[in-house]
Design a protein around this motif. Structure first.
Motif, PDB file in Angstrom:
ATOM      1  N   LEU A   1     -76.435  19.405 -64.208  1.00 47.96           N
ATOM      2  CA  LEU A   1     -76.135  20.773 -64.645  1.00 47.96           C
ATOM      3  C   LEU A   1     -77.139  21.794 -64.116  1.00 47.96           C
ATOM      4  CD1 LEU A   1     -75.281  20.361 -68.446  1.00 47.96           C
ATOM      5  CD2 LEU A   1     -73.887  21.645 -66.838  1.00 47.96           C
TER       6      LEU A   1
ATOM      7  N   THR B   1     -70.860  20.698 -61.158  1.00 44.68           N
ATOM      8  CA  THR B   1     -71.667  19.761 -61.945  1.00 44.68           C
ATOM      9  C   THR B   1     -71.150  18.338 -61.793  1.00 44.68           C
ATOM     10  OG1 THR B   1     -72.172  21.480 -63.542  1.00 44.68           O
ATOM     11  CG2 THR B   1     -72.478  19.215 -64.258  1.00 44.68           C
TER      12      THR B   1
ATOM     13  N   PHE C   1     -76.850  30.491 -61.106  1.00 43.78           N
ATOM     14  CA  PHE C   1     -76.279  31.616 -61.840  1.00 43.78           C
ATOM     15  C   PHE C   1     -77.375  32.527 -62.397  1.00 43.78           C
ATOM     16  CE2 PHE C   1     -72.139  29.259 -62.237  1.00 43.78           C
ATOM     17  CZ  PHE C   1     -71.421  30.204 -61.527  1.00 43.78           C
TER      18      PHE C   1
ATOM     19  N   THR D   1     -76.852  24.340 -60.835  1.00 45.73           N
ATOM     20  CA  THR D   1     -75.849  25.399 -60.943  1.00 45.73           C
ATOM     21  C   THR D   1     -76.319  26.478 -61.917  1.00 45.73           C
ATOM     22  OG1 THR D   1     -74.105  23.826 -60.449  1.00 45.73           O
ATOM     23  CG2 THR D   1     -73.427  25.882 -61.446  1.00 45.73           C
ATOM     24  N   GLY D   2     -77.000  26.057 -62.992  1.00 47.43           N
ATOM     25  CA  GLY D   2     -77.564  27.035 -63.921  1.00 47.43           C
ATOM     26  C   GLY D   2     -78.601  27.918 -63.248  1.00 47.43           C
TER      27      GLY D   2
ATOM     28  N   TYR E   1     -65.725  26.596 -61.837  1.00 45.55           N
ATOM     29  CA  TYR E   1     -66.592  26.241 -60.716  1.00 45.55           C
ATOM     30  C   TYR E   1     -67.813  25.458 -61.208  1.00 45.55           C
ATOM     31  CZ  TYR E   1     -70.152  26.468 -57.232  1.00 45.55           C
ATOM     32  OH  TYR E   1     -71.149  26.094 -56.371  1.00 45.55           O
ATOM     33  N   THR E   2     -68.398  25.910 -62.320  1.00 44.97           N
ATOM     34  CA  THR E   2     -69.566  25.220 -62.885  1.00 44.97           C
ATOM     35  C   THR E   2     -69.243  23.759 -63.177  1.00 44.97           C
ATOM     36  OG1 THR E   2     -70.282  27.274 -63.908  1.00 44.97           O
ATOM     37  CG2 THR E   2     -71.234  25.243 -64.767  1.00 44.97           C
TER      38      THR E   2
ATOM     39  N   LEU F   1     -73.028  32.450 -68.176  1.00 46.35           N
ATOM     40  CA  LEU F   1     -72.991  31.044 -67.762  1.00 46.35           C
ATOM     41  C   LEU F   1     -74.396  30.472 -67.627  1.00 46.35           C
ATOM     42  CD1 LEU F   1     -70.026  30.924 -65.250  1.00 46.35           C
ATOM     43  CD2 LEU F   1     -70.327  29.506 -67.287  1.00 46.35           C
ATOM     44  N   SER F   2     -75.332  31.276 -67.073  1.00 45.94           N
ATOM     45  CA  SER F   2     -76.680  30.730 -66.885  1.00 45.94           C
ATOM     46  C   SER F   2     -77.297  30.373 -68.232  1.00 45.94           C
ATOM     47  CB  SER F   2     -77.560  31.717 -66.116  1.00 45.94           C
ATOM     48  OG  SER F   2     -77.830  32.848 -66.898  1.00 45.94           O
TER      49      SER F   2
ATOM     50  N   ILE G   1     -75.351  27.302 -69.653  1.00 49.68           N
ATOM     51  CA  ILE G   1     -75.724  26.074 -68.941  1.00 49.68           C
ATOM     52  C   ILE G   1     -77.130  25.652 -69.353  1.00 49.68           C
ATOM     53  CG2 ILE G   1     -76.177  25.048 -66.678  1.00 49.68           C
ATOM     54  CD1 ILE G   1     -74.042  26.911 -65.543  1.00 49.68           C
TER      55      ILE G   1
ATOM     56  N   PHE H   1     -66.609  29.480 -64.702  1.00 52.55           N
ATOM     57  CA  PHE H   1     -66.824  28.327 -65.579  1.00 52.55           C
ATOM     58  C   PHE H   1     -66.206  27.076 -64.958  1.00 52.55           C
ATOM     59  CE2 PHE H   1     -65.178  25.514 -68.915  1.00 52.55           C
ATOM     60  CZ  PHE H   1     -66.383  25.135 -69.489  1.00 52.55           C
TER      61      PHE H   1
END
Lengths: 68, 257
Positions: free
Chosen positions: B109, B231, B116, B112-113, B226-227, B79-80, B83, B224
């Motif tokens: 965005l 966001t 992670f 959150t990136g 949650y992301t 995810l990191s 993102i 995902f």
């Protein structure tokens, strides 16, 4: 099912400290992020409330799509 | 939320017909409607994923219980990186099209990136300690992930440091783009030359067990969701902050206090 009891579950075959550290830090970081978003929203709404009173009295509202 | 029904008027330009017509006002209304759904999806999927990963998944013959860190580590890592590229693409398009909404999306965005990226490094070093015998090694993937974290932090710092939103978008967007081209270059060049340094990537082999795969999939989808939820929730803050001078914000949010 792998676990015969809670103590076995928490000890995770001796790796418990590493595994629970990873899960706990993840939960704490995610809850912190949610808290920061909520607090930011609250402070923005407070600012907007105060700001709008002045703005509506003293100046005409700007066109929202004029910038950039 | 009740204050917002008036923002969804039919005479507003639609958000998604073309990106250049995307307006912060439409985006705000859409984010308000969507983020709770993704939030609840995240809660359900992560609960299922944790149950599968911590209770149902069998003990690994080589790494015993220790591999269970992967149920966080792997989704956080992917995810990191995803993102990061999403941020860079949104920031780049906003620069190219002089489009405000996409730059707001990019700056929503990034935190959150960064979170992670931090979690991937943290859980990765917890994983590595008993297996490699050290918390940290200067290995290809670890170094690249550290760079992802620093790029995110640099992006956020630039956004915060420059008061003028347009200049902040330009500076941070440029950084995001440089990183987006630099990261693959760095990664593949180290992989390419790693044979010389004996520095080939190593880690957990792909899991062959269907229950473990199911756990990874559930946690990946949950994080995902949650992301997306985080966001969109942050996007609402970014929009309100940047559009505070616009009429619709004053109309909908000025009365509260």
């Amino acid at each position: 099912m792998n676990w015969s009891g809670w103590s076995e579950f928490w000890s995770m075959g001796g790796d418990g400290l590493y595994i629970w550290n990873a899960y706990l830090v993840t939960i704490v970081v995610i809850l912190t992020e949610i808290g920061v978003i909520a607090l930011t929203r609250r402070s923005i709404l407070e600012h907007l409330g105060r700001y709008a009173k002045i703005a509506l009295k003293e100046r005409k509202p700007r066109n929202e799509d004029s910038g950039f | 939320m009740p204050a917002f029904s008036s923002a969804l008027r039919s005479d507003d330009p639609p958000l998604l017909t073309t990106w250049s017509a995307a307006t912060p006002q439409r985006g705000y209304a859409l984010a308000t409607r969507l983020y709770p759904w993704f939030g609840w999806a995240a809660v359900v999927l992560c609960t299922l994923g944790l149950f599968v990963g911590l209770v149902l998944a069998p003990t690994d013959p080589h790494q015993h219980e220790h591999y269970r860190i992967a149920f966080i580590h792997t989704p956080a890592l992917w995810l990191s990186v995803a993102i990061y590229f999403a941020t860079a693409i949104a920031a780049g398009c906003s620069l190219a099209r002089r489009q405000r909404f996409l730059s707001m999306f990019a700056s929503a965005l990034a935190p959150t990136g960064a979170m992670f990226a931090f979690l991937a490094l943290w859980t990765g070093s917890l994983w590595g300690k008993p297996i490699w015998g050290t918390w940290w090694i200067w290995e290809t993937r670890l170094t690249a992930e550290l760079l992802v974290l620093f790029l995110f932090l640099g992006y956020i710092a630039l956004q915060e440091a420059i008061d003028d939103a347009r200049r902040a978008d330009r500076a941070s967007g440029l950084l995001a783009l440089v990183g987006a081209f630099g990261l693959p270059l760095l990664y593949f060049s180290i992989i390419h030359w790693s044979a010389m340094y004996g520095n080939a990537p190593r880690g957990l082999a792909a899991p062959g067990n269907p229950i473990i795969t199911m756990g990874l999939l559930l946690m990946g989808l949950g994080l995902f969701a949650y992301t997306v939820a985080a966001t969109l929730a942050r996007l609402r803050n970014v929009i309100l902050k940047r559009e505070r001078n616009s009429e619709w914000v004053a109309r909908n949010f000025g009365a509260r206090s």
